[in-house]
Write an enzyme that holds these catalytic residues in place. Structure first.
Site, PDB file in Angstrom:
ATOM      1  N   ASP A 195       5.342   7.095  17.121  1.00 30.95           N
ATOM      2  CA  ASP A 195       4.686   6.910  15.736  1.00 30.95           C
ATOM      3  C   ASP A 195       4.829   5.353  15.945  1.00 30.95           C
ATOM      4  O   ASP A 195       5.667   4.121  15.528  1.00 30.95           O
ATOM      5  CB  ASP A 195       5.098   7.045  14.087  1.00 30.95           C
ATOM      6  CG  ASP A 195       4.242   6.903  13.107  1.00 30.95           C
ATOM      7  OD1 ASP A 195       2.596   6.119  13.525  1.00 30.95           O
ATOM      8  OD2 ASP A 195       4.464   7.309  11.954  1.00 30.95           O
TER       9      ASP A 195
ATOM     10  N   ALA B 228       4.335   1.403  12.175  1.00 28.15           N
ATOM     11  CA  ALA B 228       4.577  -0.330  11.949  1.00 28.15           C
ATOM     12  C   ALA B 228       4.744  -0.975  12.496  1.00 28.15           C
ATOM     13  O   ALA B 228       5.888  -1.883  12.719  1.00 28.15           O
ATOM     14  CB  ALA B 228       6.115   0.143  10.697  1.00 28.15           C
ATOM     15  N   ALA B 229       4.585  -0.522  13.923  1.00 30.98           N
ATOM     16  CA  ALA B 229       5.322  -2.051  14.743  1.00 30.98           C
ATOM     17  C   ALA B 229       4.957  -2.998  15.351  1.00 30.98           C
ATOM     18  O   ALA B 229       5.649  -3.509  15.700  1.00 30.98           O
ATOM     19  CB  ALA B 229       4.379  -0.696  16.241  1.00 30.98           C
ATOM     20  N   GLY B 230       3.568  -3.032  14.653  1.00 30.82           N
ATOM     21  CA  GLY B 230       2.984  -4.683  14.752  1.00 30.82           C
ATOM     22  C   GLY B 230       3.994  -5.071  14.056  1.00 30.82           C
ATOM     23  O   GLY B 230       4.613  -6.763  13.383  1.00 30.82           O
ATOM     24  N   ASP B 231       3.815  -4.813  12.499  1.00 30.74           N
ATOM     25  CA  ASP B 231       4.619  -5.394  11.292  1.00 30.74           C
ATOM     26  C   ASP B 231       6.433  -5.718  11.797  1.00 30.74           C
ATOM     27  O   ASP B 231       6.913  -6.469  11.019  1.00 30.74           O
ATOM     28  CB  ASP B 231       4.351  -4.326  10.377  1.00 30.74           C
ATOM     29  CG  ASP B 231       3.366  -4.139   9.389  1.00 30.74           C
ATOM     30  OD1 ASP B 231       2.621  -4.991  10.133  1.00 30.74           O
ATOM     31  OD2 ASP B 231       2.614  -3.248   8.841  1.00 30.74           O
TER      32      ASP B 231
ATOM     33  N   THR C 158       0.658 -10.758  20.571  1.00 26.91           N
ATOM     34  CA  THR C 158       1.106  -8.821  21.101  1.00 26.91           C
ATOM     35  C   THR C 158       1.009  -8.159  21.805  1.00 26.91           C
ATOM     36  O   THR C 158      -0.789  -7.908  21.648  1.00 26.91           O
ATOM     37  CB  THR C 158       1.402  -8.273  20.275  1.00 26.91           C
ATOM     38  OG1 THR C 158       1.049  -7.714  18.507  1.00 26.91           O
ATOM     39  CG2 THR C 158       2.797  -8.623  18.840  1.00 26.91           C
TER      40      THR C 158
ATOM     41  N   ASN D 132       5.704  -3.908   4.630  1.00 25.90           N
ATOM     42  CA  ASN D 132       6.345  -3.802   6.071  1.00 25.90           C
ATOM     43  C   ASN D 132       7.318  -4.784   6.192  1.00 25.90           C
ATOM     44  O   ASN D 132       8.224  -4.531   7.101  1.00 25.90           O
ATOM     45  CB  ASN D 132       5.477  -3.026   6.394  1.00 25.90           C
ATOM     46  CG  ASN D 132       4.852  -1.184   6.398  1.00 25.90           C
ATOM     47  OD1 ASN D 132       5.636  -1.164   5.642  1.00 25.90           O
ATOM     48  ND2 ASN D 132       3.978  -1.443   7.429  1.00 25.90           N
TER      49      ASN D 132
ATOM     50  N   ASN E 262      -2.632  -9.374  17.926  1.00 20.03           N
ATOM     51  CA  ASN E 262      -2.744  -8.866  18.770  1.00 20.03           C
ATOM     52  C   ASN E 262      -3.897  -8.994  19.673  1.00 20.03           C
ATOM     53  O   ASN E 262      -4.304 -10.052  20.121  1.00 20.03           O
ATOM     54  CB  ASN E 262      -2.780  -7.215  18.470  1.00 20.03           C
ATOM     55  CG  ASN E 262      -3.882  -6.676  18.210  1.00 20.03           C
ATOM     56  OD1 ASN E 262      -4.858  -7.302  17.863  1.00 20.03           O
ATOM     57  ND2 ASN E 262      -3.475  -5.512  17.066  1.00 20.03           N
TER      58      ASN E 262
ATOM     59  N   ASN F 255       0.888  -1.035  -0.072  1.00 16.55           N
ATOM     60  CA  ASN F 255      -0.363  -0.456   0.049  1.00 16.55           C
ATOM     61  C   ASN F 255       0.780   1.076  -0.032  1.00 16.55           C
ATOM     62  O   ASN F 255       1.868   1.155   0.576  1.00 16.55           O
ATOM     63  CB  ASN F 255      -0.771   0.325   1.383  1.00 16.55           C
ATOM     64  CG  ASN F 255      -2.029  -1.155   1.128  1.00 16.55           C
ATOM     65  OD1 ASN F 255      -2.523  -1.409   0.349  1.00 16.55           O
ATOM     66  ND2 ASN F 255      -2.012  -1.438   2.509  1.00 16.55           N
TER      67      ASN F 255
ATOM     68  N   GLY G  95       0.695  -4.953  23.287  1.00 11.92           N
ATOM     69  CA  GLY G  95       0.761  -3.291  23.518  1.00 11.92           C
ATOM     70  C   GLY G  95       1.861  -3.536  24.564  1.00 11.92           C
ATOM     71  O   GLY G  95       2.672  -2.972  25.052  1.00 11.92           O
TER      72      GLY G  95
END
Length: 306
Positions: free
Chosen positions: A246, A249-252, A220, A43, A184, A11, A222
């Site tokens: 920001d 892209a944390a999870g990716d 996950t 990502n 998550n 994307n 958080g």
């Protein structure tokens, strides 16, 4: 050392920061507009590549300027794009992202991602992949394609990693061909229909996923870190506290870091802190792919936070 094949979305992210979510009919002044290459699949592929794995992207972009941004970014970060199709007359997938108080709210238009052809994807798995390679995928492309690809990958002796996002219920057909499931908290609740507010509830949810055929589960959580389950074995890992800019892209990054560790011969449980550190570094920067750390940066961060 195995290779990583990431099947999934590509994307272009259109990002704007706002003080709050506008009400119906309200026009709100924001700022910090960015155009970023993104998509969960892309990502995760970039995270794998930047952290040192030989990474192949399987996906599609449109023949528009957004597609060029995405394709060029994948190549810039070392991903092999031999299996990325450039579709004529189709728009690239678009993610409209609102960043509010460091958290993001996203609206997607799948575009070319939803036009991927099953036979072309399966031919890549048949012709390019081998036993011991890793297949990583998510749910921003057609679900029947995801299931078919994972089933074919299992037949090839690959390790299958599923990030069940965006959240949706899944049946045993796809869960039973999932070696490693990485949801998550919200996704876990939707997958199982169970609350996961306590450790006991989380354990019960993981047990139900294992009973459905999943090999290993890494949830996950958080700020509460992550929780691991495999056939009655559990483990928990905390986060590394950082100043968050920001979370896009944390999870990716977690998924990509895990895939890189698996490709290097490490297990899921022993990779938990590595994944947490990679995610922590990512949220200290703005953007998606550009925020994901390189291997050397992550290794230094882990050493400094030992």
């Amino acid at each position: 050392m195995g290779r990583v094949f990431v099947l999934g979305s590509i994307n272009c992210d259109l990002v704007i920061t706002a003080p709050y979510l506008p009400k119906s009919g309200e026009t709100l002044s924001g700022g910090g507009f960015l155009i970023n290459a993104g998509g969960k699949g892309a990502n995760q592929a970039v995270a794998c590549s930047k952290l040192g794995a030989k990474t192949y992207m399987i996906g599609a972009v449109g023949d528009d300027p957004f597609g060029k941004v995405c394709y060029d970014s994948l190549e810039k970060y070392g991903c092999d794009c031999s299996y990325v199709e450039k579709m004529k007359g189709v728009s690239t997938g678009i993610a409209s992202i609102w960043v509010i108080d460091g958290d993001n709210r996203i609206v997607l238009d799948g575009g070319a991602n939803m036009r991927l052809e099953r036979e072309k994807v399966l031919s890549v798995i048949d012709g390019a992949c081998k036993a011991g390679d890793i297949l990583v995928t998510q749910l921003e492309i057609d679900l029947s394609l995801v299931e078919a690809a994972m089933r074919r990958a299992k037949e090839k002796g690959m390790i299958t990693v599923l990030n069940p996002a965006p959240a949706r219920p899944l049946g045993k057909d796809i869960l039973s061909v999932t070696d490693v499931l990485v949801p998550n908290e919200t996704e876990t609740e939707i997958l199982t229909g169970k609350s996961v507010k306590s450790r006991e509830e989380l354990l019960a949810a993981c047990e139900s996923l294992f009973a459905a055929g999943v090999g290993e589960i890494l949830v996950t959580l958080g700020k509460d870190g992550s929780f691991y389950y495999k056939k009655g074995e559990t483990a928990q890992a905390g986060i590394i506290n950082v100043k968050v800019k920001d979370t896009t892209a944390a999870g990716d990054t977690t998924i990509g870091a895990l895939a890189e560790r698996l490709s290097s011969g490490f297990g899921v449980k022993e990779s938990m802190r590595y994944c947490a550190a990679a995610s922590a570094l990512t949220v200290t920067k703005e953007g998606a792919q550009q925020a994901i750390p390189y291997k050397e940066e992550l290794e230094k961060f882990l050493k400094d936070n030992a």
